[in-house]
Design an enzyme around this catalytic site. Sequence first.
Site, mmCIF file in Angstrom:
data_model
loop_
_atom_site.group_PDB
_atom_site.id
_atom_site.type_symbol
_atom_site.label_atom_id
_atom_site.label_comp_id
_atom_site.label_asym_id
_atom_site.label_seq_id
_atom_site.Cartn_x
_atom_site.Cartn_y
_atom_site.Cartn_z
ATOM 1 N N ARG A 46 1.342 -1.479 0.016
ATOM 2 C CA ARG A 46 -0.257 -0.225 0.121
ATOM 3 C C ARG A 46 1.005 1.356 0.416
ATOM 4 O O ARG A 46 1.858 1.156 0.144
ATOM 5 C CB ARG A 46 -1.156 -0.573 1.187
ATOM 6 C CG ARG A 46 -0.954 -0.262 2.414
ATOM 7 C CD ARG A 46 0.043 0.122 3.587
ATOM 8 N NE ARG A 46 0.541 1.716 3.235
ATOM 9 C CZ ARG A 46 0.961 1.974 3.872
ATOM 10 N NH1 ARG A 46 2.529 2.165 3.782
ATOM 11 N NH2 ARG A 46 0.377 3.696 3.510
ATOM 12 N N GLY A 47 0.193 2.467 0.219
ATOM 13 C CA GLY A 47 1.360 3.392 0.297
ATOM 14 C C GLY A 47 1.167 3.704 -1.639
ATOM 15 O O GLY A 47 1.495 2.957 -3.046
ATOM 16 N N ARG A 89 -7.556 -0.731 -6.895
ATOM 17 C CA ARG A 89 -7.834 0.032 -6.351
ATOM 18 C C ARG A 89 -7.501 1.984 -7.101
ATOM 19 O O ARG A 89 -6.617 2.340 -7.944
ATOM 20 C CB ARG A 89 -6.080 0.661 -4.875
ATOM 21 C CG ARG A 89 -6.379 -0.580 -4.647
ATOM 22 C CD ARG A 89 -5.744 0.237 -2.991
ATOM 23 N NE ARG A 89 -6.359 1.159 -1.929
ATOM 24 C CZ ARG A 89 -5.675 1.456 -0.904
ATOM 25 N NH1 ARG A 89 -4.217 0.759 -0.438
ATOM 26 N NH2 ARG A 89 -6.290 1.986 0.695
ATOM 27 N N ASP A 236 -2.758 11.141 -1.880
ATOM 28 C CA ASP A 236 -2.831 9.752 -3.175
ATOM 29 C C ASP A 236 -3.281 9.864 -4.793
ATOM 30 O O ASP A 236 -3.495 9.800 -5.789
ATOM 31 C CB ASP A 236 -3.913 8.238 -2.247
ATOM 32 C CG ASP A 236 -3.056 7.754 -1.469
ATOM 33 O OD1 ASP A 236 -3.128 7.947 -0.524
ATOM 34 O OD2 ASP A 236 -2.704 6.492 -1.724
HETATM 35 O O1 MRU Z 1 -4.343 3.262 2.170
HETATM 36 P P1 MRU Z 1 -2.683 3.079 2.207
HETATM 37 O O2 MRU Z 1 -2.427 2.872 3.058
HETATM 38 O O3 MRU Z 1 -2.230 3.187 0.744
HETATM 39 O O4 MRU Z 1 -2.717 5.516 1.812
HETATM 40 C C1 MRU Z 1 -2.023 5.138 1.777
HETATM 41 C C2 MRU Z 1 -1.706 7.334 2.090
HETATM 42 O O5 MRU Z 1 -2.313 7.176 2.574
HETATM 43 C C3 MRU Z 1 -0.543 8.002 2.254
HETATM 44 O O6 MRU Z 1 -0.186 8.589 3.123
HETATM 45 C C4 MRU Z 1 -0.207 7.850 0.400
HETATM 46 O O7 MRU Z 1 0.016 6.935 -0.072
HETATM 47 C C5 MRU Z 1 1.104 9.357 0.299
HETATM 48 S S1 MRU Z 1 2.547 8.523 1.015
HETATM 49 C C6 MRU Z 1 3.477 7.913 0.100
#
Ligand code: MRU
Length: 352
Positions: A46-47, A89, A236
């Site tokens: 994730r991220g 996603r 994101d």
């Molecule tokens: O749902 P996730 O854990 O994938 O969400 C991740 C985030 O919201 C981060 O803050 C975002 O991807 C930026 S970090 C590189």
Amino acid sequence: MRTIEWNPQNNTVQMIDQRLLPGEFRVVEFDDYRQIAKAVTEMVIRGAPAIGAAAAFGLALAAKQSTAVKTKSLKSDLFDAGLVLVAARPTAINLKWAVDRILGLVRDSQVDCDALRSFVLDEAQRIADEDIEINKRMASLGAELLDDGDVVIHHCNTGSLATVDWGTALGVIRTAHESGKRIHVLVDETRPRLQGARLTAWELEQYSIPYEIISDNAAGYFLSSGMVHKVIFGADRVAANGDVVNKIGTYMLALTAHANNVPVFAVVPTSTIDISVMDGSQIPIEERPPEEVLGITLNGQPISPSTAKARNPAFDITPAEIISAIVTERGIVTPPYRMKLKDILQERLEES
Ligand code: MRU
């Protein structure tokens, strides 16, 4: 190790299983692009930048898996795989960005099947390598915004685990720390999946950066008490006007920081900026299963009645007006954002 990488020994994609941290460090291996899409949906990885790299390596797997002997059929298989990967996603634009980047080159290529297979893998590898360079560039620019002695609130996980390596907002904190600045991090636990309490805390332990975990709803207390100097997070997707879509809870945090005159910084590679959407309201917000909210237990007991329902939006929209600066690998952008974001994306396009 990197969060995600290609294993040339057996042509698989390896990634750290982030669902298990901090209890267990396990590396899982995939040889099918559909498994990669599933791993993204289930948040094994994730991220935003990390899932962009996952989609890129997913296409490399799809190229290896395809039995096509004619270039046209291989291209068609790759486009089909691209659709599956992008759908994994909906909010982070990096998935689509990585798939579009590779498929744009695939579309124009004139080479034979074997060469095309290698080409897709090389480009995926380039995306992964570039991610680290970009993060390090953002980190050294962003570290200038942090001062010795700062207490910062950080939301979600934006470190090595959210990227291929180093991280976005957490990368900034890490670089500031390594340059000798004393930074203390208040880690938002980041409900419901607790990326802050589980993953950011785990990373901060590795880097020996002082931190304390706070419940998300304690941020207002700390911000109004004058104890916090800056708020920092990733994104994101960033819309053309500078609205930032990030992990649920970011908006409340930014709003409270703004009300207390605490600067709010978003650290964002240009691959996360989507100028095709005018503002944040046009960005799809992923709604995840209610079990993520209801599944938490306290003293071994479920936290809510067995018939309880829940809503679980995974992201929210922070309006550009309350963001003090957006740190990109091409410089720190301050309001008004629209023209400046457009210019840096144009600059990137001209250089590619
Ligand atoms: O749902 P996730 O854990 O994938 O969400 C991740 C985030 O919201 C981060 O803050 C975002 O991807 C930026 S970090 C590189």
